[in-house]
Each structure stands twice: as C-alpha cells, then as structure tokens.
Write a protein that holds these residues in place. Structure first.
Motif, PDB file in Angstrom:
ATOM      1  N   UNK A 138       0.794  -1.229   0.000  1.00 64.71           N
ATOM      2  CA  UNK A 138       0.000   0.000   0.000  1.00 64.71           C
ATOM      3  C   UNK A 138       0.825   1.278   0.000  1.00 64.71           C
ATOM      4  N   UNK A 139       2.136   1.166   0.159  1.00 61.73           N
ATOM      5  CA  UNK A 139       2.973   2.358   0.106  1.00 61.73           C
ATOM      6  C   UNK A 139       4.408   1.950  -0.150  1.00 61.73           C
ATOM      7  N   UNK A 140       5.055   2.633  -1.078  1.00 60.59           N
ATOM      8  CA  UNK A 140       6.461   2.382  -1.374  1.00 60.59           C
ATOM      9  C   UNK A 140       7.144   3.729  -1.545  1.00 60.59           C
ATOM     10  N   UNK A 141       8.200   3.954  -0.777  1.00 60.04           N
ATOM     11  CA  UNK A 141       8.892   5.248  -0.819  1.00 60.04           C
ATOM     12  C   UNK A 141      10.398   5.053  -0.823  1.00 60.04           C
ATOM     13  N   UNK A 142      11.061   5.830  -1.648  1.00 59.36           N
ATOM     14  CA  UNK A 142      12.519   5.847  -1.637  1.00 59.36           C
ATOM     15  C   UNK A 142      12.963   6.601  -0.386  1.00 59.36           C
ATOM     16  N   UNK A 143      13.829   5.978   0.406  1.00 62.84           N
ATOM     17  CA  UNK A 143      14.339   6.598   1.632  1.00 62.84           C
ATOM     18  C   UNK A 143      15.658   7.331   1.386  1.00 62.84           C
ATOM     19  N   UNK A 144      16.539   6.718   0.585  1.00 60.68           N
ATOM     20  CA  UNK A 144      17.822   7.361   0.290  1.00 60.68           C
ATOM     21  C   UNK A 144      18.441   6.723  -0.948  1.00 60.68           C
ATOM     22  N   UNK A 145      19.336   7.487  -1.571  1.00 64.71           N
ATOM     23  CA  UNK A 145      20.061   7.022  -2.755  1.00 64.71           C
ATOM     24  C   UNK A 145      21.538   7.281  -2.509  1.00 64.71           C
ATOM     25  N   UNK A 146      22.350   6.275  -2.780  1.00 64.79           N
ATOM     26  CA  UNK A 146      23.797   6.401  -2.639  1.00 64.79           C
ATOM     27  C   UNK A 146      24.465   6.023  -3.949  1.00 64.79           C
ATOM     28  N   UNK A 147      25.691   6.494  -4.105  1.00 68.82           N
ATOM     29  CA  UNK A 147      26.499   6.071  -5.245  1.00 68.82           C
ATOM     30  C   UNK A 147      27.893   5.763  -4.740  1.00 68.82           C
ATOM     31  N   UNK A 148      28.378   4.573  -5.105  1.00 68.15           N
ATOM     32  CA  UNK A 148      29.763   4.212  -4.831  1.00 68.15           C
ATOM     33  C   UNK A 148      30.504   4.285  -6.160  1.00 68.15           C
ATOM     34  N   UNK A 149      31.740   3.836  -6.184  1.00 70.48           N
ATOM     35  CA  UNK A 149      32.503   3.852  -7.436  1.00 70.48           C
ATOM     36  C   UNK A 149      31.871   3.002  -8.519  1.00 70.48           C
ATOM     37  N   UNK A 150      31.214   1.888  -8.119  1.00 75.78           N
ATOM     38  CA  UNK A 150      30.732   0.949  -9.128  1.00 75.78           C
ATOM     39  C   UNK A 150      29.235   0.685  -9.114  1.00 75.78           C
ATOM     40  N   UNK A 151      28.477   1.270  -8.158  1.00 76.38           N
ATOM     41  CA  UNK A 151      27.046   0.978  -8.151  1.00 76.38           C
ATOM     42  C   UNK A 151      26.225   2.090  -7.519  1.00 76.38           C
TER      43      UNK A 151
END
Length: 178
Positions: A75-88
């Motif tokens: 019933x609910x889906x939310x992005x909490x955080x986004x990260x970026x490393x060197x390869x992903x």
C-alpha cells in the motif's frame, strides 16, 4: 544523491518505474516462497538473498510446511535514500504491506502457526543495487545463451536453452530485505 542527480546520470531511471519494479519484486519473492519455486525470482534478487530464502523454503519442505502470505497488499512504497559508490547505485526503500502470514501443513492444508485471521501491517526495508556501468536494458531482451527473445519479468529463464537472465548486468537487483 538526489533523484534528480540519479536521473542525470541514468537517463533510463524514473521514480514511478523504479517503485513499480520494487513492488513487483517484493510480490514475486513472497509468491516464490509460497509456491516453493525460488527460480521464479532468482534473476531479480542477489545470490545471497536467493540462498537465504531457498534455505527457508527447504526448511519448510523438510517440516512439510508451506509459508502463506494471503491477501497480500502493497500500500505504500517510498525511496528513503540514494547512494552512489565507485561501481554501483544503491537505493534504500520503505515498502509498507499488509497480509496474513502463516504456515500450513503441505499435505492436509491445515493451519499450523502464524496469523491467518486478519492482515498484519509490516514495514519492509529493501535495498536495491544497480551497476553504474549497467548495459542498456533493451539489449537484455535477448537470451545471453541462444539469442532468443526472453521475458525477464516472468521467470528470467530462457524457455529454449534454460539460460538465466543476469539482471545485475542491466537492471536493479534486490540485495537486502528486512
């Protein structure tokens, strides 16, 4: 990293498309557990998660039990955080769901344990990863083994040669579920 920054780096990313993928993967995983068929979701999850949930399914089978997730609803889906490393890229998601969570005897279908009389609400924390150097997903419509068209959303397994579609080379893969 913000959603806008991710979109600038990955033009194929859309928030709505990603959230639909999250919901679909979650439902596919729970369905795979209920049906004792982890190969249905093998191409959507990391090897570690595949092994973890395969072990759970195997233990249920040894105990002649089937895990049930009745009246499953996201019933609910939310992005909490986004990260970026060197390869992903790494995206942490909160998925709120409701379902009955119980076990039955595989032979008699008689209730054994859990909640089977009302849906319970659960907060599920999921982590998805995608390679920074992921190939264009349109090239993933062909089997890596024989070149036949492949439906990566259903089983991820080529119906002609049996090769498994490697989602990690093209798309987001579920790596954690808590």
């Amino acid at each position: 990293m913000s959603i806008e920054e991710l979109i600038k780096e990955d033009s194929s990313f859309t928030e709505s498309g990603f959230l639909a993928k999250v919901d679909n993967t979650f439902i596919m995983l729970l369905t795979a557990i209920m049906t004792d068929n982890m190969t249905r979701v093998e191409h959507k999850i990391s090897k570690e998660l595949f092994n973890k949930y395969s072990s759970i399914v195997n233990e249920n089978n040894l105990n002649n039990e089937r895990q049930m997730y009745d009246e499953l609803n996201v019933w609910s889906t939310q992005i909490q955080s986004i990260e970026k490393t060197n390869d992903k890229y790494i995206i942490h998601v909160l998925l709120k769901s409701r379902y009955m969570d119980y076990k039955i005897d595989k032979t008699t279908a008689i209730y054994k344990s859990g909640v089977n009389d009302h849906r319970i609400e659960k907060d599920n924390y999921l982590t998805f990863e995608k390679s920074v150097n992921a190939k264009d997903e349109s090239s993933a419509r062909k089997c890596p083994g024989c070149g036949a068209n492949i439906d990566a959303n259903s089983t991820g397994k080529c119906s002609y040669c049996g090769a498994i579609y490697d989602t990690a080379s093209y798309d987001w893969v579920l790596t954690e579920l808590n």
